[in-house]
Enzyme design. Sequence first.
Site, PDB file in Angstrom:
ATOM      1  N   PRO A   2      47.090  41.939  45.462  1.00  0.00           N
ATOM      2  CA  PRO A   2      47.206  41.468  44.076  1.00  0.00           C
ATOM      3  C   PRO A   2      46.906  42.591  43.091  1.00  0.00           C
ATOM      4  O   PRO A   2      45.894  43.260  43.196  1.00  0.00           O
ATOM      5  CB  PRO A   2      46.132  40.382  43.980  1.00  0.00           C
ATOM      6  N   GLU A   3      47.812  42.834  42.172  1.00  0.00           N
ATOM      7  CA  GLU A   3      47.613  43.878  41.178  1.00  0.00           C
ATOM      8  C   GLU A   3      47.383  43.246  39.809  1.00  0.00           C
ATOM      9  O   GLU A   3      47.457  42.029  39.651  1.00  0.00           O
ATOM     10  CB  GLU A   3      48.829  44.811  41.166  1.00  0.00           C
ATOM     11  N   HIS A 105      43.189  29.786  56.171  1.00  0.00           N
ATOM     12  CA  HIS A 105      42.569  30.850  55.376  1.00  0.00           C
ATOM     13  C   HIS A 105      42.028  30.343  54.033  1.00  0.00           C
ATOM     14  O   HIS A 105      41.678  31.137  53.169  1.00  0.00           O
ATOM     15  CB  HIS A 105      43.566  31.993  55.144  1.00  0.00           C
ATOM     16  N   ARG A 123      42.814  38.286  54.889  1.00  0.00           N
ATOM     17  CA  ARG A 123      42.046  39.421  55.419  1.00  0.00           C
ATOM     18  C   ARG A 123      40.588  39.437  54.990  1.00  0.00           C
ATOM     19  O   ARG A 123      39.806  40.229  55.470  1.00  0.00           O
ATOM     20  CB  ARG A 123      42.751  40.729  55.024  1.00  0.00           C
TER      21      ARG A 123
END
Length: 287
Positions: A2-3, A105, A123
């Site tokens: 994510p930016e 997740h 992650r």
Amino acid sequence: MPELPEVEITKKTLQKHVVDQTIQDLQIKNRNLRYKIDNEFKNKIVKKKIVNISRRSKYLVFLLSDGNYFIIHLGMSGRLLIANKKQKKFLDTSFYASHPAIKKHNHVYFLFKKKILIYNDTRRFGFIKYYNSKEFLNCQHLINLGVEPLSSECNFAQLSQKIKKYNKSIKNVLMDQTCIAGLGNIYVNEALFLSKIHPERNSLRVDAPELKKLLQAIKDILKKSIRLGGSTIKDFHNSEGKIGSFQNYFKVYGRENEKCTRSRCGGMIKKITIGGRASFFCNICQQ
Ligand SMILES: [Zn+2]
């Protein structure tokens, strides 16, 4: 990963759905994110109202009704989903994700009266941290950040002064969070392409007209991405997430061995590693 534009869109989406809402309950399925979620986190935030959500760099900052805060960083693969309790519909605030969110997740559920905010992270490099109002002033994640790229403080006069303090490649300067905050790898690659600057060029050798062009490119591409991203996540979906197509808009990022899109350039997109990160550039028009 994510930016900034995605975090900005996430912020706006959350403002619409959970600001002024009281956290009724918190369910933690897995505390082991990049930093372990504090055992007291639930007690500290339940029954508090979220009064504001802001963004600094890639951090989402939640202000609670008692004046204390928590921050969320999405790390490499974190995303926030908003669910309607009744309709079982989901809104995925991620627009880069190439695959739908997977339920196993889902690590943290913030329960509101009618909605649920879900923190999902494959992650688990992202994190959620609580700060009381005093601690927040010294928050180690926020205190040394440089200027926000879309703010008026991020201007030519400031940047040309600042850049002199660094003696390294322009790519590494732009990635340095103490210079400009929140610029990630994708946008740095794209902005350097738009301003025709080779990523390995020393920042001291970027002249004034080039720096002006670079600054404009950074602002333009971030704004464009926020606009495009916003339009891709407007609606609630019937499943947990959807496939993003945002990467199609990039001109160099992820396009190794493709032809340069600049007309009559004839160059080829090359990939090298700078500062441990993949760098994509045209071997002809970026010097
Ligand atoms: Zn080219």
